[in-house]
Design an enzyme around this catalytic site. Sequence first.
Site, short mmCIF file in Angstrom:
data_model
loop_
_atom_site.label_atom_id
_atom_site.label_comp_id
_atom_site.label_asym_id
_atom_site.label_seq_id
_atom_site.Cartn_x
_atom_site.Cartn_y
_atom_site.Cartn_z
N GLU A 253 0.82 -1.21 0.00
CA GLU A 253 0.00 0.00 0.00
C GLU A 253 0.86 1.27 0.00
O GLU A 253 1.74 1.43 0.86
CB GLU A 253 -0.93 -0.03 1.23
N THR A 297 -5.86 1.48 -5.45
CA THR A 297 -5.42 0.09 -5.29
C THR A 297 -6.10 -0.81 -6.32
O THR A 297 -5.46 -1.67 -6.94
CB THR A 297 -5.76 -0.46 -3.89
N HIS A 412 -1.46 3.31 4.78
CA HIS A 412 -2.49 4.00 4.01
C HIS A 412 -2.72 5.37 4.64
O HIS A 412 -2.67 5.50 5.86
CB HIS A 412 -3.79 3.18 4.04
N ASP A 471 1.55 -0.01 -4.87
CA ASP A 471 0.34 0.09 -5.69
C ASP A 471 0.16 1.44 -6.36
O ASP A 471 -0.27 1.54 -7.50
CB ASP A 471 -0.92 -0.34 -4.91
N HIS A 472 0.50 2.51 -5.65
CA HIS A 472 0.36 3.87 -6.20
C HIS A 472 1.03 4.82 -5.23
O HIS A 472 1.48 4.41 -4.16
CB HIS A 472 -1.12 4.24 -6.37
C1 GP9 Z 1 -8.78 -0.89 0.63
C2 GP9 Z 1 -7.36 -0.71 0.29
C3 GP9 Z 1 -7.02 0.74 0.09
O1 GP9 Z 1 -9.23 -2.19 0.66
O2 GP9 Z 1 -7.00 -1.51 -0.76
O3 GP9 Z 1 -7.49 1.24 -1.09
P1 GP9 Z 1 -7.01 2.63 -1.71
O4 GP9 Z 1 -7.68 3.74 -0.96
O5 GP9 Z 1 -5.53 2.70 -1.58
O6 GP9 Z 1 -7.42 2.55 -3.12
MN MN Z 2 -3.81 1.64 -2.16
#
Ligand code: GP9
Ligand code: MN
Length: 639
Positions: A253, A297, A412, A471-472
Amino acid sequence: MELKRKNIPLFVLATLLFGIKTYIVYRFMFSIELENIMQEVILFINPFVSAFLVFALSVWFKKQTRQMKFLRYTALVGTLIIYANLVFYRSFTDFITLPQLFQASNAADLGSSILTLIKPFDILLFADVIFIWYLSKRRSEQEIVRYSKSGKVFALAMSFVLLAGNFFLAEMERPQLFTRAFDREYLVKNIGLFNYHIYDLATQAKAKTQRVFADGNELPEIQEYVDENMKRNEKSELFGVAKGKNVIFINAESLQSFVINNKVNGEPITPFLNRLTKDKDTFYFENFYHQTEQGKTSDSEFIVENSLYPLSRGAVFFTHGQNEFNAMPEILGKNGYYTSVLHANNKSFWNRDQMYQRLGIDHYYGEESYEVTEENSIGWGLKDKPFFEQSTKILQKLQQPFYAKLITLTNHFPFELGEEDKSIEPYNSNSSTLNNYFPTVRYMDESIEQFFNQLKKSGLYENSIIVIMGDHNGISANHNRAMSQYLGKEEITPYDQIQLQRVPLFVHIPGYGKGGVKSEVSGQIDVKPTLLNLLGIKNSDDIQFGNDLFSNNRKEFIALRDGSFISEDHMYTNNTCYDRKTGEPIAEEDNKNDSTGKEENEKEKQVCDPIREQVEKELGYSDDLIYGDLFRFLDFDKK
Ligand code: GP9
Ligand code: MN
């Protein structure tokens, strides 16, 4: 009685009763998580707003009997909708969405368990309907009351003001709620069940119409483009080096590359990942870009599994969760793999529960597969260390070879972490987001190290390859001042901004011994062809836009969703073409007047143009495939 009727019109009474009931159902019968007072307030307001919106329409009927009839049937239908959702929720912990309801397997599940899902006290939900039914019948017989024109208009105006107020609060609480539409629970808690259904209907209808107009005639052109550009028949040297191994894919994340081999307050941020960059069994891609958009994500998952681009608006997981694809898990499944996702969040988030079926994922271990307590959670839920610990136990039980994607959560936004888990101090700048990012990234680094050890202990390590991918980005451009301070730069230019979209990609192959740092420009779109090649799975007839990262003959650019791109020599963003090595724009305005260098500059200025055009074409093809649901016209089994 007479007095009461004049004091409080029945549509207002119905609104109040129906509103209170809806609120009670939201609050106590669905398990909607409320994180702050604002959410409590919105959840309390929206049932009344929705109820008023519909009940107030009754004033437009001329006849009293019609008004009354409208009220009682509206109350009944509204209650049935709530009740249907409640029953559905008891089975799936999710709200009804049309395609989901009509999915045969779901309907069958519901059918067989329906009796256990209905409770005797549910009858109380109909109390207000009965009461309104009774009152409306009585009032129908009484003298006729007509609402004046201004009264009607006032009621309508009032409806819109209330609705606008509700939407405004919702948008404030969750920016981009409507465009990103990330979770049904968020939608319901912010705009209510009824508005959610209208929204869902509109989204589905839009996707369906675009699909209807596609007939597969678009495919030959796209196939030709893919044949020409993706060099998909070529095998790299590494083809099959991980044949038959498990794939453990860590979706890290918000992990960005700028923290790798970097320090904060004199301390390394990611000591374990830093070691991996020098490890013989690991390839580390230092110029690897995320290509996500609003779907965050879920977009990263979409790109990785399909080697297609996400959409420029909304999350494709949501808007096209019914499409057919030829995703990596499905291909792996056909090659003897058991495929799964492990992520301790609610299943409907990003519509994963539905989309994963479309991607061919055999099982999704969501929140309910984990032991989540107050002590082992922070921020978004289960902390990464217990997550990996519990996940190892799940992995040990899986049938091998498996593909398992583990999605972390602790790193996150807003990057919360308890003191006991902080190994390094936050940074010191005007952005608490950036400051707190470093300790949570360190926590993730430690949790991955611990996971490697657990894999070794469990005996899974030797038989697996482990992929770690950011992921980003976690730090948006809103924090550029703090970021420039951290990076020791005067400012963050558009060029720097693109460079900050690099996320780490590690491919760890135990026992391989010939790894190293790879510097070529690469992106999430390349993951699917790369992994399939490593596993020795031929996939030459697929339609995808990425390349095997180990092939020497690759497409020369990585495109971002907004049309920016990075090639070996250039970068294009914000209508400007940059030299990738120096970060300087090509053909500066000042040089234009210089007659001697003019021609040369014009030429240089155009170096980005051909790639820019190809990027647009490619993004367009990817969109066509998704909007037209074109994979439904292809049969990959036959070939
Ligand atoms: C939620 C997690 C976070 O299940 O994958 O999502 P994001 O806000 O990073 O898209
Ligand atoms: Mn994410």
